[in-house]
Design a protein around this motif. Structure first.
Motif, PDB file in Angstrom:
ATOM      1  N   SER A  56     -34.579  22.850 -13.928  1.00 37.30           N
ATOM      2  CA  SER A  56     -33.633  22.720 -12.820  1.00 37.30           C
ATOM      3  C   SER A  56     -33.152  24.103 -12.396  1.00 37.30           C
ATOM      4  O   SER A  56     -33.114  25.035 -13.192  1.00 37.30           O
ATOM      5  CB  SER A  56     -32.433  21.844 -13.211  1.00 37.30           C
ATOM      6  OG  SER A  56     -31.604  22.526 -14.145  1.00 37.30           O
ATOM      7  N   SER A  59     -30.241  25.736  -9.340  1.00 40.24           N
ATOM      8  CA  SER A  59     -29.347  25.576  -8.194  1.00 40.24           C
ATOM      9  C   SER A  59     -29.012  26.932  -7.616  1.00 40.24           C
ATOM     10  O   SER A  59     -28.935  27.934  -8.335  1.00 40.24           O
ATOM     11  CB  SER A  59     -28.054  24.860  -8.608  1.00 40.24           C
ATOM     12  OG  SER A  59     -28.327  23.566  -9.102  1.00 40.24           O
ATOM     13  N   ASP A 117     -28.932  22.002  -5.056  1.00 44.06           N
ATOM     14  CA  ASP A 117     -29.836  21.750  -6.177  1.00 44.06           C
ATOM     15  C   ASP A 117     -31.273  21.810  -5.664  1.00 44.06           C
ATOM     16  O   ASP A 117     -31.781  20.832  -5.106  1.00 44.06           O
ATOM     17  CB  ASP A 117     -29.556  20.378  -6.795  1.00 44.06           C
ATOM     18  CG  ASP A 117     -28.184  20.312  -7.440  1.00 44.06           C
ATOM     19  OD1 ASP A 117     -27.723  21.355  -7.930  1.00 44.06           O
ATOM     20  OD2 ASP A 117     -27.572  19.224  -7.423  1.00 44.06           O
ATOM     21  N   ARG A 145     -34.380  19.754  -9.713  1.00 38.66           N
ATOM     22  CA  ARG A 145     -33.556  18.885 -10.567  1.00 38.66           C
ATOM     23  C   ARG A 145     -34.259  18.542 -11.874  1.00 38.66           C
ATOM     24  O   ARG A 145     -33.660  18.558 -12.931  1.00 38.66           O
ATOM     25  CB  ARG A 145     -33.190  17.598  -9.825  1.00 38.66           C
ATOM     26  CG  ARG A 145     -32.276  17.846  -8.628  1.00 38.66           C
ATOM     27  CD  ARG A 145     -31.694  16.548  -8.083  1.00 38.66           C
ATOM     28  NE  ARG A 145     -32.708  15.694  -7.492  1.00 38.66           N
ATOM     29  CZ  ARG A 145     -33.085  14.516  -7.986  1.00 38.66           C
ATOM     30  NH1 ARG A 145     -32.552  14.068  -9.107  1.00 38.66           N
ATOM     31  NH2 ARG A 145     -34.006  13.794  -7.380  1.00 38.66           N
ATOM     32  N   GLY A 168     -36.514  17.827  -5.590  1.00 39.89           N
ATOM     33  CA  GLY A 168     -36.308  18.557  -6.836  1.00 39.89           C
ATOM     34  C   GLY A 168     -37.070  18.028  -8.020  1.00 39.89           C
ATOM     35  O   GLY A 168     -36.925  18.534  -9.138  1.00 39.89           O
TER      36      GLY A 168
END
Length: 595
Positions: free
Chosen positions: A9, A11, A16, A19, A236
């Motif tokens: 992940s 961000s 985001d 993910r 994501g």
């Protein structure tokens, strides 16, 4: 296993980007990482290579022998081509830097230095640098530059003076000199700005690469010929599909249909249970059956509605009709200074024709367009129908005013009172809110390309002259534009390197090469099969006794491989035979050789 990443992940502020992204790459893998522009594909591979830190997730990298072709390389534009290609990068650069540090320490000794440990490290690094091909990078650079189609005249030319296609070729050459010693190769839009000839050269070269390959590309023809697995990045999250790009599209469509059916069944069942519960409550709110039904409803898990990616809803209409012939050219030629760009060109376009022109970079394709529309002088006979209302899509989007917003640009064509109509048209090209109200000069290449295409639609021309219309567009946008142009009732003349476009839109193709235009009634794939004839020749079989790379076919051979060489090809392998890298096997053979 070369690389494994699970649950990655990342961000950027509140966004985001990744993910839960996962991937495994083994030797021999050919993986395409696909997804819409901005979903995080480049971010993901930069994390895999260690250039960016992941927020969460596990990454296991079992090799440092990594090659990387970035989409936007951070290169000093004052460097010459030969210096750029011959300078080690990545792991070799790190080894070279550490060796230099140790050499400086040895030249300026300090009292508390452990000379035994330092000497051991220096010897180990030197050996690692040598076995990884570090000392051969510079010597290989000249050969690599020539193999990507750039001659001696480019060796000392500054990078900043190159065209987009020439720059991409230099970056390919840079990867090429270290590629043989790499286990893992990442390529970000490798065919961007390349002509078809170089794209096909790259496809053949990658076919002989033994390591693992991960490529980001919008070139569907390239992905069909190179990759064996597609990794889709959406919302994501990554999902893997076996096969090339066309196989991925088929499987994705089947899966989306299945997920919609599952969602629909779930929705119907939950609605049915809810109606039963409401009926029971109206009859007797104390009924024990109500709790039973409510528990049954809770156990019926809620299936999320499948994601539907936004698509461009584009339909192109033509203007007033005219006679059968649209453009006729005979013995057309253009000179630039002392150089003849092309000569004896013939073009015969009728209403509804869709002619796609391709050829090497610098062959004069854009010059031909400029001659046909009268922007530059030409010799020969040239006629365009008086009823032809031409719309022009420039490769660099010169038809757009960078100071205007997208909304203002389209309103110039439709009228200032048509704001709602303009907004609807731009929305069909996925241009909304902020993108519509910003100056065109601040938009991305893909956004400007969509505005330029929207402008053509707004003006309703019956003749379209298009110069690289799919550049900067992601796959979904390309497919929508192709669909619109396929259904367009007018006439099209398009210059493009997009082979998928040539197959799906054009009913005629022409290759411009060495000043001559060869035309063919049919698609690019059909023309390619016709233009590339071959014959059967006598040949001899050899066994490889020492590994080497055949730079003519861009293929690497390892010890024990078998190779069949036609008598007319023997000269090309003369150096390998003279060096003792090949041993003849008894018996005569036959081989198909391209003419």
């Amino acid at each position: 296993m070369l690389l494994r990443a699970e649950g990655v992940s990342r961000s950027f502020g509140p966004n985001d980007v990744l993910r839960s992204a996962s991937i495994q790459v083994d030797s021999g893998d050919r993986i395409a990482l696909v997804g819409r522009n901005g979903v995080g594909k480049t971010t993901f591979i930069r994390i895999l290579m260690g250039q960016l830190e992941a927020d969460t997730g596990e990454i296991r990298l079992r090799t440092e022998r990594i090659g990387y072709l970035p989409q936007f390389p951070n290169i000093d534009r004052s460097w010459s081509v030969s210096r750029t290609v011959g300078t080690p990068y990545g792991r070799l650069s790190n080894l070279s830097s550490r060796i230099s540090v140790i050499e400086k320490q040895m030249a300026n000794p300090e009292g508390d230095t452990d000379w035994t440990a330092l000497g051991d490290e220096y010897s180990r690094l030197q050996e690692e640098f040598r076995t990884s091909g570090g000392h051969e990078v510079s010597s290989r650079s000249v050969e690599a530059i020539e193999k990507v189609g750039l001659g001696e005249a480019f060796f000392d030319r500054p990078i900043g003076q190159l065209s987009g296609g020439e720059f991409t070729k230099v970056m390919l050459a840079r990867v090429l000199v270290q590629m043989e010693e790499s286990d893992l190769l990442f390529m970000d839009e490798p065919t961007s700005h390349l002509d078809i000839e170089t794209c096909e050269w790259l496809e053949e070269y990658l076919d002989g690469y033994q390591g693992g390959l991960v490529v980001i590309s919008h070139d569907r023809y390239f992905m069909d010929r190179v990759v064996k697995r597609v990794l889709e990045l959406e919302d994501g999250v990554t999902r893997s599909f076996q096969g090339n790009y066309s196989a991925y599209i088929e499987k994705k469509d089947i899966e989306v249909q299945r997920r919609f059916k599952e969602w629909d069944r779930n929705r119907i069942e939950r609605d049915r249970q809810s109606r039963i519960i409401e009926t029971l409550k109206r009859r007797n709110k104390y009924s024990t059956e109500i709790k039973t039904r409510e528990k049954l409803l809770d156990k019926t898990s809620l299936v999320k509605r499948p994601h539907e990616a936004a698509e461009l809803g584009v339909k192109m209409e033509s203007g007033n009709k005219h006679g059968k012939n649209v453009i006729m050219a005979k013995d057309l030629s253009v000179d630039r200074g002392d150089r003849n760009v092309f000569h004896d060109v013939e073009v015969d376009l009728e209403v509804g024709d869709k002619l796609g022109i391709y050829g090497p970079n610098g062959a004069g394709k854009t010059t031909l367009i400029q001659a046909l529309i009268g922007e530059i002088p030409s010799k020969g006979d040239l006629w365009m129908s008086p009823g032809a209302d031409m719309g022009y899509f420039a490769q660099g989007h010169e038809t757009l005013d960078g100071d205007l917003t997208a909304e203002e640009q389209i309103m110039e064509a439709l009228g200032k009172d048509e704001k709602l109509k303009v907004r609807r048209l731009l929305a069909r090209f996925l241009l909304r809110e902020e993108s519509v109200e910003r100056p065109l000069s601040t938009l991305s290449g893909g956004e400007r390309a969509r505005v330029a295409m929207a402008l053509l639609i707004a003006r309703r021309r019956n003749l379209l002259i298009l110069d690289e219309p799919t550049n900067y567009l992601d796959v979904v946008s390309r497919q929508a534009v192709e669909s619109a142009l396929s259904e367009y009732p007018g006439t099209i003349l398009v210059v493009t390197h997009d082979r998928y476009f040539l197959d799906n839109v054009c009913n005629k193709v022409g290759e411009l090469r060495d000043g001559v235009l060869r035309t063919f009634n049919g698609t690019y794939s059909q023309a390619r099969g016709k233009f590339e004839s071959s014959h059967i020749a006598e040949a001899v079989a050899y066994r490889v006794v020492s590994k080497f790379t055949d730079w003519n076919t861009k293929k690497r051979y390892k010890q024990g491989d078998r190779i069949v060489i036609a008598h007319e090809e023997k000269e090309k392998y003369g150096w390998a035979l003279d060096a003792g890298k090949l041993k003849r096997i008894r018996g005569n053979k036959k081989k198909r050789v391209k003419d």
